[in-house]
Design a protein around this motif. Structure first.
Motif, short mmCIF file in Angstrom:
data_model
loop_
_atom_site.label_atom_id
_atom_site.label_comp_id
_atom_site.label_asym_id
_atom_site.label_seq_id
_atom_site.Cartn_x
_atom_site.Cartn_y
_atom_site.Cartn_z
N SER A 113 -0.44 10.31 -8.90
CA SER A 113 -1.34 9.17 -9.07
C SER A 113 -2.60 9.32 -8.22
O SER A 113 -3.71 9.05 -8.69
CB SER A 113 -0.63 7.86 -8.71
OG SER A 113 0.40 7.60 -9.61
N ALA A 117 -6.34 9.67 -9.70
CA ALA A 117 -7.35 8.68 -9.31
C ALA A 117 -8.55 9.38 -8.66
O ALA A 117 -9.70 9.04 -8.94
CB ALA A 117 -6.75 7.65 -8.36
N THR A 120 -11.08 10.89 -11.03
CA THR A 120 -11.98 10.00 -11.75
C THR A 120 -13.33 9.85 -11.04
O THR A 120 -14.27 9.32 -11.64
CB THR A 120 -11.37 8.59 -11.94
OG1 THR A 120 -11.23 7.95 -10.67
CG2 THR A 120 -10.03 8.66 -12.66
N PHE A 164 -11.70 4.57 -7.41
CA PHE A 164 -10.40 5.08 -7.00
C PHE A 164 -9.35 3.98 -7.10
O PHE A 164 -8.27 4.17 -7.66
CB PHE A 164 -10.51 5.62 -5.57
CG PHE A 164 -9.29 6.35 -5.09
CD1 PHE A 164 -9.02 7.64 -5.51
CD2 PHE A 164 -8.41 5.76 -4.20
CE1 PHE A 164 -7.90 8.32 -5.06
CE2 PHE A 164 -7.30 6.42 -3.74
CZ PHE A 164 -7.04 7.71 -4.17
N ALA A 167 -8.63 3.07 -10.71
CA ALA A 167 -7.83 4.13 -11.35
C ALA A 167 -6.37 4.03 -10.90
O ALA A 167 -5.46 4.18 -11.72
CB ALA A 167 -8.40 5.50 -11.02
N LEU A 168 -6.14 3.78 -9.62
CA LEU A 168 -4.76 3.63 -9.14
C LEU A 168 -4.08 2.43 -9.79
O LEU A 168 -2.91 2.51 -10.19
CB LEU A 168 -4.72 3.48 -7.62
CG LEU A 168 -4.91 4.75 -6.80
CD1 LEU A 168 -4.96 4.42 -5.32
CD2 LEU A 168 -3.81 5.75 -7.08
#
Length: 180
Positions: A113, A117, A120, A164, A167-168
């Motif tokens: 993960s 992230a 991205t 970040f 995205a997480l």
């Protein structure tokens, strides 16, 4: 790290080898965070060390030769990203966490993960985040290394953190949906 050829292009070979032996691990870790994998990190470090060796006399005359080599790593990484095709996607590998998680599967999932992230982020956002949080540099040094203003560093850091975090959250949401 790696043995340098004995020719005298850039200067004192033993001094250069000692410098690399002392700082090579840190550069490799930094390059791995930038590139996302060990092979690309090794290529980046070797490419920069070749350039550094050729300029060794000039670099040793500087007040902070380590910072200069790190800046060479950053610049070479960013220049290389501009030349690479858009089809190539690299994922960042984060440093090893402290104590081991009780379930190894959780650790693997969490690292995946984090890598996804981090992937991205734009190249500049990634460089700022890595320099700030992995290398623990202040904004002024990051700005000098990237050739931009401190305000730009803060902007990239804020945007990078937000991207970040989003995205997480999205990855966590997807994982939750899959488990239902």
């Amino acid at each position: 790290m790696h043995r340098i050829a004995a020719h005298r292009v850039g200067g004192d070979v033993p001094e250069f080898e000692q410098f690399v032996a002392e700082r090579g691990h840190g550069w490799q870790r930094y390059a791995r965070a930038l590139t996302g994998n060990d092979v690309a990190a090794q290529d980046l470090v070797q490419s920069v060390l070749l350039k550094a060796y050729r300029q060794w006399r000039r670099i040793t005359a500087m007040e902070f030769p380590d910072a200069y080599v790190r800046r060479m790593l950053t610049s070479t990484f960013l220049d290389g990203k501009r030349r690479r095709s858009d089809s190539e996607v690299l994922l960042a590998e984060l440093p090893e966490p402290g104590p081991a998680a009780p379930d190894p599967a959780i650790r693997v999932t969490d690292r995946d993960s984090l890598r996804r992230a981090l992937a991205t982020l734009s190249d500049r956002q990634r460089a700022v985040v890595v320099l700030r949080y992995l290398e623990d540099l202040p904004d002024a040094e990051i700005a000098a290394e990237l050739g931009c203003s401190e305000a730009t560093v803060r902007s990239h850091a804020a945007q990078g953190r937000a991207r970040f975090r989003d995205a997480l959250l999205a990855l966590d949401h997807d994982r939750t949906e899959e488990s239902l």
